[in-house]
Design an enzyme around this catalytic site. Structure first.
Site, PDB file in Angstrom:
ATOM      1  N   ASP A  93       8.388  15.301 -12.939  1.00  0.00           N
ATOM      2  CA  ASP A  93       9.065  16.785 -13.125  1.00  0.00           C
ATOM      3  C   ASP A  93       9.058  17.366 -11.728  1.00  0.00           C
ATOM      4  O   ASP A  93       9.447  18.627 -11.826  1.00  0.00           O
ATOM      5  CB  ASP A  93       8.158  17.871 -14.081  1.00  0.00           C
ATOM      6  CG  ASP A  93       6.654  17.476 -13.606  1.00  0.00           C
ATOM      7  OD1 ASP A  93       6.281  16.841 -12.600  1.00  0.00           O
ATOM      8  OD2 ASP A  93       6.103  17.936 -14.407  1.00  0.00           O
ATOM      9  N   ASN A 112      10.401  -4.770   8.344  1.00  0.00           N
ATOM     10  CA  ASN A 112       9.832  -4.665   7.268  1.00  0.00           C
ATOM     11  C   ASN A 112      10.093  -6.160   6.496  1.00  0.00           C
ATOM     12  O   ASN A 112      10.203  -6.939   6.337  1.00  0.00           O
ATOM     13  CB  ASN A 112      10.071  -3.755   5.655  1.00  0.00           C
ATOM     14  CG  ASN A 112       9.193  -4.506   5.148  1.00  0.00           C
ATOM     15  OD1 ASN A 112       8.190  -3.919   4.495  1.00  0.00           O
ATOM     16  ND2 ASN A 112       9.858  -4.321   3.622  1.00  0.00           N
ATOM     17  N   GLU A 113       8.456  -6.609   6.984  1.00  0.00           N
ATOM     18  CA  GLU A 113       8.060  -7.696   6.603  1.00  0.00           C
ATOM     19  C   GLU A 113       8.857  -9.127   7.022  1.00  0.00           C
ATOM     20  O   GLU A 113       9.439  -9.652   5.398  1.00  0.00           O
ATOM     21  CB  GLU A 113       7.815  -7.686   4.715  1.00  0.00           C
ATOM     22  CG  GLU A 113       6.851  -7.003   4.930  1.00  0.00           C
ATOM     23  CD  GLU A 113       6.396  -6.979   2.570  1.00  0.00           C
ATOM     24  OE1 GLU A 113       6.864  -7.275   2.365  1.00  0.00           O
ATOM     25  OE2 GLU A 113       5.148  -6.915   3.033  1.00  0.00           O
ATOM     26  N   GLU A 137       0.626  -1.979   4.229  1.00  0.00           N
ATOM     27  CA  GLU A 137       0.614  -1.679   3.166  1.00  0.00           C
ATOM     28  C   GLU A 137      -0.907  -2.208   2.279  1.00  0.00           C
ATOM     29  O   GLU A 137      -0.917  -3.346   2.625  1.00  0.00           O
ATOM     30  CB  GLU A 137       2.214  -3.190   2.215  1.00  0.00           C
ATOM     31  CG  GLU A 137       3.181  -2.089   2.854  1.00  0.00           C
ATOM     32  CD  GLU A 137       4.231  -2.686   2.805  1.00  0.00           C
ATOM     33  OE1 GLU A 137       3.699  -3.586   1.074  1.00  0.00           O
ATOM     34  OE2 GLU A 137       5.521  -3.210   2.992  1.00  0.00           O
ATOM     35  N   TRP A 146       0.979   2.060  -0.422  1.00  0.00           N
ATOM     36  CA  TRP A 146       1.883   1.222  -1.008  1.00  0.00           C
ATOM     37  C   TRP A 146       1.540   2.028  -2.252  1.00  0.00           C
ATOM     38  O   TRP A 146       0.954   1.431  -3.192  1.00  0.00           O
ATOM     39  CB  TRP A 146       2.257  -0.130  -0.986  1.00  0.00           C
ATOM     40  CG  TRP A 146       3.347   0.090  -1.656  1.00  0.00           C
ATOM     41  CD1 TRP A 146       4.179  -0.066  -2.741  1.00  0.00           C
ATOM     42  CD2 TRP A 146       4.885   0.471  -0.676  1.00  0.00           C
ATOM     43  NE1 TRP A 146       5.405   0.034  -3.128  1.00  0.00           N
ATOM     44  CE2 TRP A 146       6.504   0.312  -1.908  1.00  0.00           C
ATOM     45  CE3 TRP A 146       5.105   0.329   0.402  1.00  0.00           C
ATOM     46  CZ2 TRP A 146       7.448   0.338  -1.159  1.00  0.00           C
ATOM     47  CZ3 TRP A 146       6.524   0.351   1.274  1.00  0.00           C
ATOM     48  CH2 TRP A 146       7.333   0.618   0.181  1.00  0.00           C
ATOM     49  N   TYR A 163      -1.719  -8.116  -0.853  1.00  0.00           N
ATOM     50  CA  TYR A 163      -0.781  -7.654  -2.277  1.00  0.00           C
ATOM     51  C   TYR A 163      -2.074  -8.812  -2.729  1.00  0.00           C
ATOM     52  O   TYR A 163      -1.321  -9.597  -3.292  1.00  0.00           O
ATOM     53  CB  TYR A 163      -0.334  -7.640  -2.385  1.00  0.00           C
ATOM     54  CG  TYR A 163       1.090  -6.508  -2.070  1.00  0.00           C
ATOM     55  CD1 TYR A 163       0.437  -5.442  -3.026  1.00  0.00           C
ATOM     56  CD2 TYR A 163       1.100  -6.231  -0.525  1.00  0.00           C
ATOM     57  CE1 TYR A 163       1.398  -4.166  -2.175  1.00  0.00           C
ATOM     58  CE2 TYR A 163       2.074  -5.835  -0.412  1.00  0.00           C
ATOM     59  CZ  TYR A 163       2.028  -4.313  -0.762  1.00  0.00           C
ATOM     60  OH  TYR A 163       2.312  -2.862  -0.743  1.00  0.00           O
ATOM     61  N   TRP A 174      11.785   4.438   5.737  1.00  0.00           N
ATOM     62  CA  TRP A 174      12.789   3.748   6.387  1.00  0.00           C
ATOM     63  C   TRP A 174      13.251   4.205   7.481  1.00  0.00           C
ATOM     64  O   TRP A 174      13.593   5.795   7.040  1.00  0.00           O
ATOM     65  CB  TRP A 174      13.833   2.842   5.025  1.00  0.00           C
ATOM     66  CG  TRP A 174      13.332   2.461   4.438  1.00  0.00           C
ATOM     67  CD1 TRP A 174      14.068   1.977   3.056  1.00  0.00           C
ATOM     68  CD2 TRP A 174      11.739   1.097   4.541  1.00  0.00           C
ATOM     69  NE1 TRP A 174      13.144   0.835   2.158  1.00  0.00           N
ATOM     70  CE2 TRP A 174      11.987  -0.029   3.472  1.00  0.00           C
ATOM     71  CE3 TRP A 174      10.582   1.359   5.179  1.00  0.00           C
ATOM     72  CZ2 TRP A 174      10.819  -0.485   2.839  1.00  0.00           C
ATOM     73  CZ3 TRP A 174      10.200   1.080   5.216  1.00  0.00           C
ATOM     74  CH2 TRP A 174       9.547  -0.648   3.529  1.00  0.00           C
TER      75      TRP A 174
END
Length: 917
Positions: A380, A210-211, A330, A373, A290, A94
């Site tokens: 950690d 974005n989309e 993506e 994606w 997706y 972004w």
């Protein structure tokens, strides 16, 4: 991008099928700016050469936010180090955060310097690791502000009636806010490197949003208009140094040829994949993947089928219509608890996607990279990473299988990087400029037109973009006519003078194309009396037609069978199969029955391999034949959606090509749109079982056709209504052919009804003739795809038994002669132009939404059947009996005439009509 919400909220979002962005590719050590040539990304390879670059990438939207705190920048360094170690060369992230708790832009024009310095650090670190960046400029969704925040800013500034986030795309103040953000980001001078963003080769491209989606306008027009405004604006600020992409997910729009059915759940999402990617300033295409979330609750097999259809459809559409690179920016598989997937399944999906990318890239296809994606680190490494988990994360040290799959893919693409971009890529689809091949007649390569012998016609034909060309790359445009009866007349040697005369008249008038039948299936005057059994006298009649056309310099469009019952057609083929013991019950089983299709293929082979008894040239080698038409006006009542006809064309067009690799092929469509195209433009809004765009995209189909009969198709309508239909019909087909087919278009039938008793006379008919011919010339002369036509039908005096109300008898109509002759001369003046020059002058990126609305009447199924039967029999171009049937319909014969309007007529029916006039 999956939204940064608590788990329960994310699951809810998933159920609403909400998904988010991905990245595009970069080239090892970041060097010069990345450009685009055709469907490949290229970089300066030194000495003026261009070298290819393919992208193995990842998404990490969080980079700027993490880097805005110097204490957390180690996460950015670690992410880039891990990515580079696995050969990844592209990160999508972004370059926005609109309002909220951690803003880049806290209010319009007010920027957070700490956040900007975080982005500076990201760009500098990417550059150090040889990783390109795809920087996204805002969000369709509410995460990090996006379009809703922009609209709220405008509302807070006093703009009234901003009731939807989709006003982002249309409100002038909102658009000015967005443009200001674009300018601010692109002109930013990096505090780490000292290089302005717009001058930094680390940045592969700018992604507008974005989309982007638009619930307020599912047709896609609104989003496209916004892209058409913003992409050139970005280019202007950037100096056209960087690439630009829209950020689409790949959803097809209302009116696009591939059809809404390919979208998840068949829903429109307010975008048009093809048309928007053709916009000026847009350099490459993107899709997202997706399947498990888009098809929530589906099986693994259903998801696999979706993946295959989605990727193949977009690769094909991009190669054929967009002509730009394609990135899967993506893709991912959901691993959230109870989300229905584990790492084994996710890694299998990962492998399948990456294999598809490599298969395309290595074979010259447009899909040349992708970005999974999303890439995350362990908590950690830096506190807060676990908060970014969304079920799609890949943490490379925790998943050696995923790391191996990604690393091996990166190595494969790296082996492709650096290839000479000027070298031709291997072809995965038929190139738009397809040479048919040189045809041989004896020892020579030419044949003479009998006009004093001055004009030589080359034997090889090809099509180039949406132009027909002949050998030498010279254009040819067609002024033509229909005369289906030529073979039937010529089979009797005593009647062959009729054929000679009609060709003489046509040639004198400058006509250079005749469409006619190369079939007569069964009946009293058959070419094929039964499957595989041929009438030699009829075949010799066709030999004569071809030889005579050749002598007069007239090309032939030969049709191989009929949709209707006249001269046998598909009903006769089905009846032959029934007679042979096959259990067929519907005439449309012509398109599906194995035995029937074998009969048809045998006919194709017999006709195409026929050696002309007069010229000694096999039909498949004869340049007189312009093209083969699979069927006259194919339709299917059994499958109005068009899938049945399309599957048949997809089988038969390549079969014709396998027998004859030299001639062009067309299906023979009338132009009716299918279920997923623009049904509203069809007469009465009815499906006719064909898909204009999709079927003309079939492999082996070289050009498109439409027919034009507005008076009969809209029977009972006014002249104004017919004029509107004509304009809508021709404009929509020209636009659709430009935007989606890239092939030539011919109006292979057009006419106006002038039977006795009908309120249409020759003056009106000739006016219609002028309008059609003017439309053809306007397109042809301006580089459009409509490059010719053939009126229905040319007759001679004394052929009264063949009159059908559409005939033009030239000696009887001097006005028609003048109109046709002038048109032929104008097209002749265009013939012979250099096709490459014309193609470069014509726009290569046509955009259309086929948005013309046409009011249509609702109708019951019975009315549809009656209407279609009426059209089929009243105007069927193959019918000897059209006049009689139309008179029956128009004068509504008394029931005591005992004529069934839904069945073909016989001689007794003819007798019953005689009293009508």
């Amino acid at each position: 991008m999956m939204r940064l919400w608590p788990a329960a909220t994310i699951i809810g979002v998933v159920l609403l099928v909400v998904v988010f962005p991905a990245a595009a590719g970069g080239d090892g050590d970041v060097g010069g700016m990345v450009g685009v040539e055709g469907t490949r990304f290229v970089v300066d390879g030194g000495s003026g050469g261009k070298r290819t670059v393919y992208f193995s990438g990842f998404n990490a939207y969080w980079l700027m936010m993490m880097a805005s705190d110097p204490a957390r920048r180690g996460a950015v360094v670690t992410a880039f180090r891990q990515a580079a170690a696995h050969g990844l060369n592209l990160a999508r992230t972004w370059a926005f955060s609109d309002g909220g708790d951690q803003p880049l832009q806290s209010s319009p024009g007010v920027y957070n310097e700490a956040m900007f310095q975080g982005l500076d650090f990201v760009i500098a670190e990417a550059r150090r690791h040889g990783i390109y960046l795809l920087l996204c400029l805002t969000n369709n969704f509410n995460d990090f502000g996006g379009k809703r925040q922009y609209v709220r800013w405008a509302a807070d500034a006093g703009v009234q009636n901003l009731t939807s986030a989709d006003h982002f795309f249309t409100n002038p103040l909102v658009k000015s806010y967005y443009k200001n953000h674009v300018k601010k980001v692109l002109t930013r001078v990096n505090t780490v490197t000292g290089v302005a963003y717009k001058d930094d080769p680390t940045i592969l491209a700018w992604e507008l949003m974005n989309e982007p989606r638009c619930d307020a306008d599912p047709t896609g027009v609104t989003v496209q208009a916004w892209v058409e405004e913003m992409a050139p604006y970005v280019k202007r600020i950037d100096g056209d140094r960087h690439l630009v992409t829209a950020g689409l997910e790949g959803f097809y729009g209302d009116g696009e040829h591939e059809s809404k059915e390919l979208n998840p759940w068949g829903i429109y999402y307010g975008t048009n994949y093809i048309a928007t990617h053709l916009a000026a300033g847009v350099d490459f295409a993107t899709i997202h993947l997706y399947p498990d979330v888009w098809l929530w609750g589906s099986t693994a097999d259903e998801q696999a089928r979706f993946f295959t259809n989605w990727t193949q459809s977009h690769v094909a559409a991009t190669a054929e219509f967009v002509g730009k690179p394609l990135l899967v920016t993506e893709y991912g598989k959901f691993l959230w608890k109870d989300g229905g997937g584990d790492k084994t399944q996710r890694n299998y999906f990962l492998g399948v996607v990456l294999d598809a990318i490599y298969a395309s890239a290595s074979s010259g296809g447009p899909l040349v990279g992708g970005a999974f994606w999303q890439l995350l680190l362990d908590d950690d490494v830096v506190d807060g990473m676990d908060d970014l988990r969304d079920g799609y994360e890949i943490i490379l040290p925790d998943d050696t299988s995923a790391a191996t799959i990604i690393g091996e893919h990166s190595q494969q693409l790296a082996a492709l990087n650096g290839q000479d971009a000027a070298a031709p890529a291997p072809e995965t689809r038929r190139h738009r400029k397809t040479r048919v091949g040189s045809l041989v007649n004896g020892g020579g390569g030419d044949f003479k037109v009998l006009d004093g012998g001055a004009l030589l016609w080359r034997l090889a034909m090809e099509w180039c973009a949406w132009m027909f060309v002949v050998d030498g790359g010279r254009t040819i445009y067609f002024s033509g006519f229909n005369a289906y009866w030529l073979m039937m007349m010529a089979f009797n040697p005593a009647q062959r003078d009729t054929v000679v005369t009609v060709f003489e008249q046509a040639s004198t008038l400058g006509l250079n194309l005749a469409r006619t039948w190369a079939f007569s299936d069964g009946g009293n005057q058959p070419l094929q009396s039964s499957p595989g059994v041929y009438n030699e006298a009829m075949f010799q009649g066709l030999d004569f037609v071809i030889a005579e056309a050749r002598q007069h310099g007239i090309y032939l469009l030969l049709c191989l069978t009929n949709n209707f019952d006249n001269f046998g057609g598909k009903r006769q083929y089905v009846q032959w199969a029934i007679d042979a013991g096959h259990n067929l019950t519907d005439v449309d089983e012509f398109f599906t029955s194995t035995i029937v299709k074998s009969y048809y293929k045998n006919h194709v082979k017999t006709v195409l391999t026929r050696v002309n008894t007069l010229t000694g040239v096999a039909y498949k080698d004869d340049p007189t034949i312009f093209a083969w038409e699979l069927m006259n006006e194919p339709r299917s009542y059994a499958d109005p959606a068009g899938g049945m006809v399309q599957a048949w064309v997809e089988e038969m067009a390549p079969y014709v090509k396998s027998v004859d690799g030299k001639h062009l092929v067309t299906p023979g469509l009338e132009g009716f749109y299918g279920e997923h195209e623009s049904k509203r433009l069809n007469p009465w809004g009815i499906y006719y079982g064909t898909n204009y765009v999709a079927t003309h995209q079939a492999v082996g189909v070289d050009f498109a056709t439409i027919h034009l009969y507005p008076d009969v198709w809209l029977w009972g309508s006014t002249v104004d209504e017919q004029a509107r239909f004509f304009q809508n019909w021709t404009r929509s087909h020209i636009d659709a052919t430009m935007a989606y087919l890239g092939k030539p278009l011919l109006v292979t039938e057009y006419g106006t009804f002038i039977l006795k008793g009908i309120n249409v006379n020759k003056t009106q008919r000739n006016y219609f003739l002028s309008v059609v011919l003017d439309t053809i010339y306007a397109s042809a002369s301006q580089g459009g795809p409509l490059v010719g036509g053939a009126f229905w039908q040319l007759l001679l005096g004394g052929m009264d038994n063949l009159r059908d109300g559409y005939e033009i008898v030239l000696p009887e109509d001097t006005r028609a002669v003048n109109i046709i002759g002038k048109h032929s001369k104008k097209l002749a003046a265009l013939n012979g132009q250099d096709a490459e020059t014309l193609r470069s002058q014509a726009s290569s990126h046509w955009k259309t939404h086929l948005s013309i609305s046409l009011s249509s009447c609702g109708t019951l199924e019975l009315l549809q059947m009656l209407f279609d039967r009426f059209i089929c029999l009243s105007r069927s171009i193959s019918s000897f009996i059209a006049e009689k049937f139309i008179l029956l319909e128009l004068h509504k014969l008394d029931k005591d005439k005992d004529v069934n309007l839904l069945e073909p007529m016989n001689s007794s029916d003819f007798d019953a009509i005689q009293g009508v006039n």
